[in-house]
Design a protein around this motif. Structure first.
Motif, mmCIF file in Angstrom:
data_model
loop_
_atom_site.group_PDB
_atom_site.id
_atom_site.type_symbol
_atom_site.label_atom_id
_atom_site.label_comp_id
_atom_site.label_asym_id
_atom_site.label_seq_id
_atom_site.Cartn_x
_atom_site.Cartn_y
_atom_site.Cartn_z
ATOM 1 N N SER A 118 5.739 -13.403 -2.958
ATOM 2 C CA SER A 118 4.767 -14.004 -2.049
ATOM 3 C C SER A 118 4.983 -15.495 -1.889
ATOM 4 C CB SER A 118 3.349 -13.753 -2.575
ATOM 5 O OG SER A 118 2.399 -14.479 -1.801
ATOM 6 N N THR A 142 -0.734 -13.594 8.685
ATOM 7 C CA THR A 142 -1.167 -13.145 7.369
ATOM 8 C C THR A 142 -2.689 -13.052 7.311
ATOM 9 O OG1 THR A 142 0.771 -14.091 6.294
ATOM 10 C CG2 THR A 142 -1.161 -13.725 4.912
ATOM 11 N N SER A 145 -3.937 -10.114 9.411
ATOM 12 C CA SER A 145 -3.678 -8.827 8.763
ATOM 13 C C SER A 145 -4.677 -8.552 7.648
ATOM 14 C CB SER A 145 -2.258 -8.801 8.187
ATOM 15 O OG SER A 145 -1.305 -8.934 9.204
ATOM 16 N N ARG A 146 -4.943 -9.561 6.839
ATOM 17 C CA ARG A 146 -5.856 -9.365 5.716
ATOM 18 C C ARG A 146 -7.287 -9.147 6.200
ATOM 19 N NH1 ARG A 146 -5.353 -13.121 0.786
ATOM 20 N NH2 ARG A 146 -5.985 -11.197 -0.250
ATOM 21 N N LEU A 153 -5.011 -4.585 1.754
ATOM 22 C CA LEU A 153 -4.310 -5.819 1.416
ATOM 23 C C LEU A 153 -5.083 -6.679 0.421
ATOM 24 C CD1 LEU A 153 -3.019 -6.817 4.985
ATOM 25 C CD2 LEU A 153 -1.956 -5.338 3.267
ATOM 26 N N CYS A 156 -2.720 -8.304 -2.048
ATOM 27 C CA CYS A 156 -1.459 -8.837 -1.510
ATOM 28 C C CYS A 156 -1.746 -10.063 -0.653
ATOM 29 C CB CYS A 156 -0.728 -7.777 -0.685
ATOM 30 S SG CYS A 156 0.872 -8.342 -0.045
ATOM 31 N N PRO A 159 1.413 -10.085 3.108
ATOM 32 C CA PRO A 159 1.888 -8.816 3.665
ATOM 33 C C PRO A 159 2.990 -8.983 4.707
ATOM 34 C CG PRO A 159 -0.232 -9.398 4.611
ATOM 35 C CD PRO A 159 0.020 -10.377 3.503
ATOM 36 N N LYS A 182 7.624 -5.771 10.110
ATOM 37 C CA LYS A 182 6.641 -5.845 9.038
ATOM 38 C C LYS A 182 6.472 -4.525 8.303
ATOM 39 C CE LYS A 182 6.286 -10.030 10.369
ATOM 40 N NZ LYS A 182 7.102 -11.041 9.656
ATOM 41 N N LEU A 185 3.723 -4.394 5.384
ATOM 42 C CA LEU A 185 2.374 -4.196 5.908
ATOM 43 C C LEU A 185 2.087 -2.713 6.103
ATOM 44 C CD1 LEU A 185 -0.234 -5.393 7.175
ATOM 45 C CD2 LEU A 185 0.993 -5.450 9.359
ATOM 46 N N LEU A 188 1.775 -0.779 2.668
ATOM 47 C CA LEU A 188 0.512 -1.022 1.991
ATOM 48 C C LEU A 188 -0.659 -0.366 2.710
ATOM 49 C CD1 LEU A 188 0.970 -4.759 0.952
ATOM 50 C CD2 LEU A 188 1.187 -2.721 -0.491
#
Length: 241
Positions: A118, A142, A145-146, A153, A156, A159, A182, A185, A188
């Motif tokens: 990371s 990022t 996505s989270r 996630l 993470c 991702p 990705k 992503l 996960l």
């Protein structure tokens, strides 16, 4: 453990020899082989073949005539072909430092299913991205996505990274519909995995040019929306549990 390093590549001829040499130095005590899954239009696969006889570790290349799924599709193809019980995925441009791999493998040995390198945890750094704009886009992707996949996630911080190690028997490749860049992503979002992280500094490209394009950004947004819809139907059970 047996380890396969999967390197998805597209026009990375100038990076093959230095990357293989660095992998040999970093993994001299590991039972490891390296597999390039190649979509190049240059002589990358020929360079890999010429490098293999004198390489410090077993080295092979699988060239795809059709780049189905882009980089993510190449990773999935590598996962299918890997001989190792643990698969390390990394880029072929030297922006992912091989000397981080032993720390990823230590986490796997410690019991996690997937160990993520990371840029956004502890001493990690995304400074190798080529411009302030690219760093801002990466950070925004990022965060988006989270926010879209908070449960998948939760453990993470990065991702968007393409640098990770995973236990092969924890993956169901039929769950994956790869497209774009990705792949972590998607893994996960479609698997219930125990995640660990190692900080790393994203390096500067040694040779070649970045593959990031506006089209990749569109593919990412489409992928994120599809994974969000999937997440609403529930998180899959852990493979092999």
């Amino acid at each position: 453990m047996e380890v396969t390093v999967v390197v998805p590549s597209f026009n990375e001829a100038g990076n093959v020899r230095p990357l293989v040499a660095a992998l040999g130095s970093a993994l001299s005590s590991v039972d490891v082989d390296v597999l390039y899954v190649d979509d190049s239009t240059d002589d990358t696969p020929d360079v890999v073949r010429r490098t293999a006889p004198d390489a410090p570790l077993p080295l092979a290349v699988h060239h795809r005539d059709r780049a189905v799924g882009g980089l993510s599709g190449a990773v999935v193809e590598g996962l299918r072909r890997a001989r190792g019980s643990v698969v390390v995925v990394m880029d072929g441009d030297l922006q992912h430092p091989p000397d981080v791999i032993p720390a990823l493998l230590d986490l796997i040995e410690g019991g996690v299913d997937i160990a993520v390198a990371s840029r956004y945890t502890h001493d990690g750094d995304a400074g190798g991205l080529s411009s302030a704009l690219r760093r801002a886009v990466s950070s925004a992707a990022t965060s988006l996505s989270r926010a879209a996949l908070p449960r998948a996630l939760a453990d993470c911080s990065d991702p968007m990274t393409g640098f990770f190690a995973v236990r092969a028997d924890r993956l169901n490749l039929e769950r994956l519909d790869p497209s774009g860049f990705k792949i972590l992503l998607e893994i996960l979002a479609t698997h219930d995995l125990a995640v660990g992280e190692v900080p790393f500094t994203f390096g500067r490209r040694h040779a070649g040019v970045s593959k990031a394009t506006m089209r990749q950004g569109v593919l990412f947004l489409r992928q994120l929306l599809a994974l969000r819809r999937l997440a609403r139907r529930g998180v899959p059970t852990r493979v092999g549990a």
